[in-house]
Design an enzyme around this catalytic site. Structure first.
Site, PDB file in Angstrom:
ATOM      1  N   GLY A  29       0.815  -1.213   0.000  1.00  0.00           N
ATOM      2  CA  GLY A  29       0.000   0.000   0.000  1.00  0.00           C
ATOM      3  C   GLY A  29       0.841   1.250   0.000  1.00  0.00           C
ATOM      4  N   ASN A  30       0.199   2.368   0.236  1.00  0.00           N
ATOM      5  CA  ASN A  30       0.915   3.645   0.264  1.00  0.00           C
ATOM      6  C   ASN A  30       0.325   4.533   1.361  1.00  0.00           C
ATOM      7  OD1 ASN A  30      -1.155   5.570  -0.970  1.00  0.00           O
ATOM      8  ND2 ASN A  30      -1.088   3.914  -2.469  1.00  0.00           N
ATOM      9  N   ARG A  31       0.941   5.688   1.570  1.00  0.00           N
ATOM     10  CA  ARG A  31       0.606   6.533   2.714  1.00  0.00           C
ATOM     11  C   ARG A  31      -0.468   7.574   2.425  1.00  0.00           C
ATOM     12  NH1 ARG A  31       4.220   5.859   6.751  1.00  0.00           N
ATOM     13  NH2 ARG A  31       6.254   4.981   6.218  1.00  0.00           N
TER      14      ARG A  31
END
Ligand code: C5P
Length: 237
Positions: A29-31
């Site tokens: 995933g990412n932030r």
């Protein structure tokens, strides 16, 4: 006085960041928090639009409560693509503010992946994660135009590096993706992610600057809709 320059319009906004499962409990995933996309949805609703917000892993506490905003929650890039395309068939504008994973694991384990013990009681070398390419939803939308005359807008977070500044990267991307507008967010140590001010330049398809906005995500959202409204007006005259 309230602006109503999006009255009678239907807009689609994607927000958040996609997650690509490796197994039932793990993901890549990412932030991205989804705050910019949520600000875009709220701003459009205030200006009179009917909004479909496709929210990828956005915290419930951040989601808009405005009744003009319909929220569809998704997790993966392929789910985001389906939800955005379904809504885009009836939309005047689509704004892709979500951080979309360029790659996903080639396979998804049905069971939690276990550490393989080596014969001597230590842990064996891990298996590499194989990836496959996700579709570029923005480029597809720009190519397909699911409704004639529809405006397609992208976001790009760019940092400067040795080979050029953030804006020249943005210009290349604007041309490559084929979107009508690309909002280039200059991200650095203190700008871009989370609840911090943004510095955004809006480029057209040829990479020319059409607007600049610095400030909160709400101010950036308002500036972007102003550019969108101008384009929609130009198209209808
Ligand atoms: O190429 P990059 O990921 O920087 O482009 C960002 C823009 O493209 C954003 O608008 C993002 O929502 C969109 N995007 C997409 N599908 C992908 C990757 C990015 O729609 N697979």
């Amino acid at each position: 006085t309230a602006r109503t320059d999006l009255a009678g319009r239907h807009v689609v906004v994607s927000a958040g960041g996609t997650r690509e499962p490796l197994d039932p409990v793990r993901f890549l995933g990412n932030r991205s928090s989804g705050r910019q996309g949520v600000a875009l949805a709220e701003s459009a609703a205030r200006r009179g639009a009917r909004v479909t917000l496709v929210a990828a892993n956005v915290a419930d506490s951040l989601l808009p409560e405005d009744p003009a905003v319909t929220v569809h929650r998704v997790e993966t890039t392929l789910e985001l693509r389906e939800a955005v395309r379904a809504a885009a068939a009836g939309a005047d504008a689509v704004v892709m503010a979500a951080a979309v994973a360029d790659f996903r694991p080639a396979g998804r384990s049905e069971h939690k992946i276990k550490k393989a013990p080596a014969g001597d009681g230590s842990t064996a070398e891990p298996e590499p994660i194989r990836l496959t390419t996700n579709p570029d939803i923005l480029a597809e939308l720009a190519a397909d135009r699911l409704r004639p005359g529809q405006l397609v807008v992208g976001f790009a977070a760019e940092t400067g590096d040795g080979t050029g500044d953030a804006l020249s990267h943005g210009r290349d991307k604007a041309r490559r993706k084929g979107a009508d507008l690309l909002a280039v967010n200059q991200v650095g140590a203190t700008q871009g992610f989370g609840d911090v001010p943004n510095d955004v330049t809006v480029l057209d398809r040829a990479g020319e600057v059409v607007a600049r906005a610095a400030g909160t995500k709400t101010e950036v959202a308002d500036a972007l809709w102003t550019s969108v409204v101008e384009r929609l007006r130009q198209a209808s005259t």
